[in-house]
Design a protein around this motif. Structure first.
Motif, PDB file in Angstrom:
ATOM      1  N   PRO A  66       0.801  -1.218   0.000  1.00 18.08           N
ATOM      2  CA  PRO A  66       0.000   0.000   0.000  1.00 18.08           C
ATOM      3  C   PRO A  66       0.835   1.269   0.000  1.00 18.08           C
ATOM      4  O   PRO A  66       0.285   2.359  -0.182  1.00 18.08           O
ATOM      5  N   ALA A  67       2.157   1.168   0.204  1.00 12.07           N
ATOM      6  CA  ALA A  67       2.987   2.375   0.284  1.00 12.07           C
ATOM      7  C   ALA A  67       4.378   2.105  -0.262  1.00 12.07           C
ATOM      8  O   ALA A  67       4.870   0.972  -0.217  1.00 12.07           O
ATOM      9  N   ILE A  68       5.002   3.160  -0.775  1.00 11.42           N
ATOM     10  CA  ILE A  68       6.375   3.094  -1.259  1.00 11.42           C
ATOM     11  C   ILE A  68       7.111   4.354  -0.815  1.00 11.42           C
ATOM     12  O   ILE A  68       6.496   5.356  -0.456  1.00 11.42           O
ATOM     13  N   GLU A  69       8.419   4.271  -0.852  1.00  7.97           N
ATOM     14  CA  GLU A  69       9.274   5.439  -0.654  1.00  7.97           C
ATOM     15  C   GLU A  69      10.054   5.674  -1.944  1.00  7.97           C
ATOM     16  O   GLU A  69      10.768   4.781  -2.413  1.00  7.97           O
ATOM     17  N   LEU A  70       9.892   6.842  -2.525  1.00  2.21           N
ATOM     18  CA  LEU A  70      10.550   7.142  -3.790  1.00  2.21           C
ATOM     19  C   LEU A  70      12.061   7.216  -3.604  1.00  2.21           C
ATOM     20  O   LEU A  70      12.542   7.837  -2.646  1.00  2.21           O
ATOM     21  N   SER A  71      12.791   6.592  -4.495  1.00  2.12           N
ATOM     22  CA  SER A  71      14.253   6.699  -4.468  1.00  2.12           C
ATOM     23  C   SER A  71      14.748   7.928  -5.218  1.00  2.12           C
ATOM     24  O   SER A  71      15.921   8.259  -5.142  1.00  2.12           O
ATOM     25  N   THR A  72      13.861   8.573  -5.950  1.00  2.00           N
ATOM     26  CA  THR A  72      14.251   9.734  -6.757  1.00  2.00           C
ATOM     27  C   THR A  72      14.142  11.044  -5.993  1.00  2.00           C
ATOM     28  O   THR A  72      14.686  12.056  -6.433  1.00  2.00           O
ATOM     29  N   ARG A  73      13.420  11.040  -4.850  1.00  2.00           N
ATOM     30  CA  ARG A  73      13.298  12.242  -4.025  1.00  2.00           C
ATOM     31  C   ARG A  73      12.755  11.816  -2.658  1.00  2.00           C
ATOM     32  O   ARG A  73      12.211  10.709  -2.527  1.00  2.00           O
ATOM     33  N   PRO A  74      12.907  12.663  -1.634  1.00  2.00           N
ATOM     34  CA  PRO A  74      12.529  12.242  -0.278  1.00  2.00           C
ATOM     35  C   PRO A  74      11.016  12.282  -0.047  1.00  2.00           C
ATOM     36  O   PRO A  74      10.508  13.102   0.724  1.00  2.00           O
ATOM     37  N   ARG A  75      10.306  11.422  -0.723  1.00  2.00           N
ATOM     38  CA  ARG A  75       8.857  11.376  -0.589  1.00  2.00           C
ATOM     39  C   ARG A  75       8.394   9.941  -0.373  1.00  2.00           C
ATOM     40  O   ARG A  75       8.929   9.009  -0.978  1.00  2.00           O
ATOM     41  N   ALA A  76       7.389   9.788   0.483  1.00  2.00           N
ATOM     42  CA  ALA A  76       6.677   8.523   0.632  1.00  2.00           C
ATOM     43  C   ALA A  76       5.283   8.706   0.051  1.00  2.00           C
ATOM     44  O   ALA A  76       4.685   9.780   0.159  1.00  2.00           O
ATOM     45  N   ALA A 227       9.444  11.683   3.484  1.00  2.00           N
ATOM     46  CA  ALA A 227       9.920  10.383   3.989  1.00  2.00           C
ATOM     47  C   ALA A 227      11.042  10.528   5.002  1.00  2.00           C
ATOM     48  O   ALA A 227      11.235   9.652   5.844  1.00  2.00           O
ATOM     49  N   THR A 228      11.799  11.616   4.938  1.00  2.00           N
ATOM     50  CA  THR A 228      12.918  11.804   5.862  1.00  2.00           C
ATOM     51  C   THR A 228      12.505  12.460   7.168  1.00  2.00           C
ATOM     52  O   THR A 228      13.243  12.411   8.147  1.00  2.00           O
ATOM     53  N   SER A 229      11.322  13.082   7.196  1.00  2.00           N
ATOM     54  CA  SER A 229      10.855  13.766   8.399  1.00  2.00           C
ATOM     55  C   SER A 229       9.342  13.639   8.478  1.00  2.00           C
ATOM     56  O   SER A 229       8.604  14.611   8.292  1.00  2.00           O
ATOM     57  N   PRO A 230       8.839  12.431   8.783  1.00  2.00           N
ATOM     58  CA  PRO A 230       7.396  12.211   8.752  1.00  2.00           C
ATOM     59  C   PRO A 230       6.644  12.800   9.941  1.00  2.00           C
ATOM     60  O   PRO A 230       5.426  12.930   9.898  1.00  2.00           O
ATOM     61  N   GLY A 231       7.346  13.142  11.025  1.00  2.00           N
ATOM     62  CA  GLY A 231       6.695  13.587  12.240  1.00  2.00           C
ATOM     63  C   GLY A 231       6.308  15.047  12.237  1.00  2.00           C
ATOM     64  O   GLY A 231       6.565  15.781  11.277  1.00  2.00           O
ATOM     65  N   PRO A 232       5.699  15.514  13.326  1.00  2.00           N
ATOM     66  CA  PRO A 232       5.273  16.911  13.410  1.00  2.00           C
ATOM     67  C   PRO A 232       6.466  17.844  13.575  1.00  2.00           C
ATOM     68  O   PRO A 232       7.510  17.459  14.106  1.00  2.00           O
ATOM     69  N   ASP A 233       6.298  19.068  13.095  1.00  2.00           N
ATOM     70  CA  ASP A 233       7.335  20.074  13.296  1.00  2.00           C
ATOM     71  C   ASP A 233       6.818  21.129  14.266  1.00  2.00           C
ATOM     72  O   ASP A 233       5.633  21.226  14.544  1.00  2.00           O
ATOM     73  N   GLY A 234       7.725  21.914  14.818  1.00  2.00           N
ATOM     74  CA  GLY A 234       7.342  22.934  15.784  1.00  2.00           C
ATOM     75  C   GLY A 234       7.393  22.425  17.207  1.00  2.00           C
ATOM     76  O   GLY A 234       7.569  21.232  17.476  1.00  2.00           O
TER      77      GLY A 234
END
Length: 513
Positions: A66-76, A227-234
């Motif tokens: 159901p999910a992938i992580e792109l190797s071409t850019r930091p996106r899931a 994909a490199t920072s999936p959590g909340p910011d702030g």
């Protein structure tokens, strides 16, 4: 429209694909595509070998996720749903079998099946992930570049197969962006027949957010996140604060909660509050975010209050109809209209009213979590203490040290459905109550109650009793309907508890006593 109802029914198909996630690394994605061909214009072209899998066999979706992580850019990238059946019996199953690499774009595979026992003309042009192959980004201001499902030469239904080329780091198709010629509007199918689906999943932006394949009645979401920072910011105003665990209901251990104020950039699932401090009356908004690799099961939303180091459950879970699994990249919202006093309830899927809330620290917890029992967030409510007041239908009469409260339910009920409870103050040293649920806060052997709990609708009998309990009152008799049973635990005729420093006993008696 039944889009939400559809997504609530997709747990079976989603779970079937959840065991083979390719997040976290390219593993064998490169070997799934043949080497890229050189493009005379300076880019590269995607090419695939001929598939050996049968469209009716399990091998076609053996490695689907159901999910992938792109190797071409930091996106899931994640599918919110991986299988569904339309009203006219067209069954769809989808899953990623390859991520995007320098050799080729991300690839989505699946099949369309006629689940009927008769021939059927399937309206493919209305079905997301079949004929609906354009997914615009939802919300948040101006439109953004969409995601496309571009049919490949191995797609049994494809009428046009656009050429895929990589330029400036993005895989995209050449030619016009009109997707209408790609797939047919209808397709005639025999009973049980399957048609193989295969698409390249491309975009010229991959901006984080939610994209939607919107069909005539169904919709399938696609989530994109960092994909490199999936959590909340702030920062959180509760940073560094330690809170006690929340006890499970009807069990002897505590629930494990991923708190928002303890989350970091690596946290993959969390509840995010719109505000962490609110002056009553006001509106509280919470959002659960699933940036994990798999669908997450739901256990409902709950509201708790923290008093003297113990959590008190104020509101129970939402109903099960609001509790569907959430796919990778999917989000769920809960809105609470919070009031210091009483109010008129609101109605609707995303509307929930919590009245009689006093100032203090509260927690909202959702039953989602990849490695925990749930996820939660703290919020500080600013308001006056809650006053215990009787229900509007209650009428009281006093005779010496006894107050008798009669409710409308008692007056209107058949005699066989009437009930009575007697509330009396007791000494702490007197005989204790027979049992205390594990999920109930305690003081010694007495159950502890707070005003926010007593003022809930399910505790209206206790509410009407305590509203008239004073230092000069020996006992309060509450005459009501079958609601009298809510004053004691199931199977018990009496209950002991403490409220605001004083111990009480409530017991059920027959109407003739």
């Amino acid at each position: 429209m039944r889009r939400r109802a559809l997504l609530s029914a997709l747990a079976t198909g989603t779970a079937a694909l959840s065991g083979c996630s390719v997040l976290g690394g390219p593993r064998d994605e490169q070997s799934a595509a043949t080497p890229a061909a050189d493009d005379p214009d300076g880019g590269s072209r995607a090419t695939d070998g001929d598939p050996d899998e049968s469209p009716a066999g399990d091998d076609w979706l053996a490695d689907a996720s159901p999910a992938i992580e792109l190797s071409t850019r930091p996106r899931a990238v994640g599918l919110h749903a991986t299988s569904f059946t339309t009203d006219d019996g067209a069954a769809v199953r989808l899953g990623f079998d390859r991520t995007a690499t320098a050799d080729g774009p991300a690839r989505l595979r699946g099949y369309l099946a006629n689940a009927n026992d008769f021939e059927n003309t399937v309206r493919t042009g209305r079905i997301p992930g079949v004929g609906v192959v354009l997914a615009p980004r939802s919300g948040e201001g101006s439109p953004h570049k969409p995601i496309y499902l571009v049919p490949t030469e191995h797609n049994d239904l494809a009428e046009t197969v656009p050429e895929i080329v990589r330029e400036d780091g993005y895989w995209f198709f050449q030619g016009r962006t009109d997707t209408d010629p790609w797939m047919p509007e209808t397709h005639r199918m025999d009973p049980g027949e399957r048609a193989r689906l295969e698409y390249y999943v491309v975009s010229s932006a991959w901006k984080p957010g939610t994209y939607e394949l919107s069909g005539h009645e169904e919709a399938v979401g696609i989530g994109v996140w960092d994909a490199t920072s999936p959590g909340p910011d702030g920062d959180s105003r509760f940073d560094g604060r330690s809170v006690p665990p929340i006890p499970r209901r009807f069990r002897e251990d505590d629930a494990t909660i991923q708190w928002y104020h303890e989350s970091d950039a690596d946290t993959r699932a969390f509840v995010r509050p719109a505000t962490e401090r609110l002056e009553l009356d006001g509106r509280l908004e919470f959002e659960f975010v699933n940036h994990s690799r798999e669908p997450l099961e739901c256990g409902g939303w709950s509201l708790y209050k923290l008093v003297d180091g113990q959590w008190f459950r104020v509101e129970p879970e939402r109903s099960a109809i609001d509790c569907s699994p959430l796919g990778p990249g999917e989000r769920s919202q809960w809105t609470i209209r919070a009031f210091n006093g009483g109010t008129i309830p609101c109605y609707g899927r995303e509307c929930f009213t919590a009245d009689y809330l006093g100032g203090g620290t509260y927690a909202v917890a959702a039953g989602f979590g990849p490695n925990t029992d749930g996820s939660g967030a703290l919020v500080e409510l600013v308001g006056d203490p809650v006053e215990i007041v009787p229900t509007d239908d209650a009428a009281a009469e006093r005779d010496g040290g006894t107050v008798t409260v009669t409710t409308e339910r008692y007056r209107e009920a058949d005699p066989s459905f009437r009930g009575r409870v007697v509330l009396t103050p007791v000494d702490d040293e007197s005989e204790q109550r027979s049992s205390t649920p594990r999920s109930s806060p305690t003081h010694g052997d007495h159950e502890l109650l707070i005003a926010e709990v007593i003022m809930r609708s399910q505790n209206r009998t206790l509410r009407n009793g305590l509203a008239y309990a004073g230092d000069d009152v020996d006992r309060v008799v509450v005459r009501t309907g079958v609601a009298a049973r809510d004053a004691t635990d199931p199977g018990e005729d009496r209950r002991r508890f403490r409220f605001r420093g004083r111990a009480y006993e409530v017991r059920q008696v027959s109407d003739e006593d």
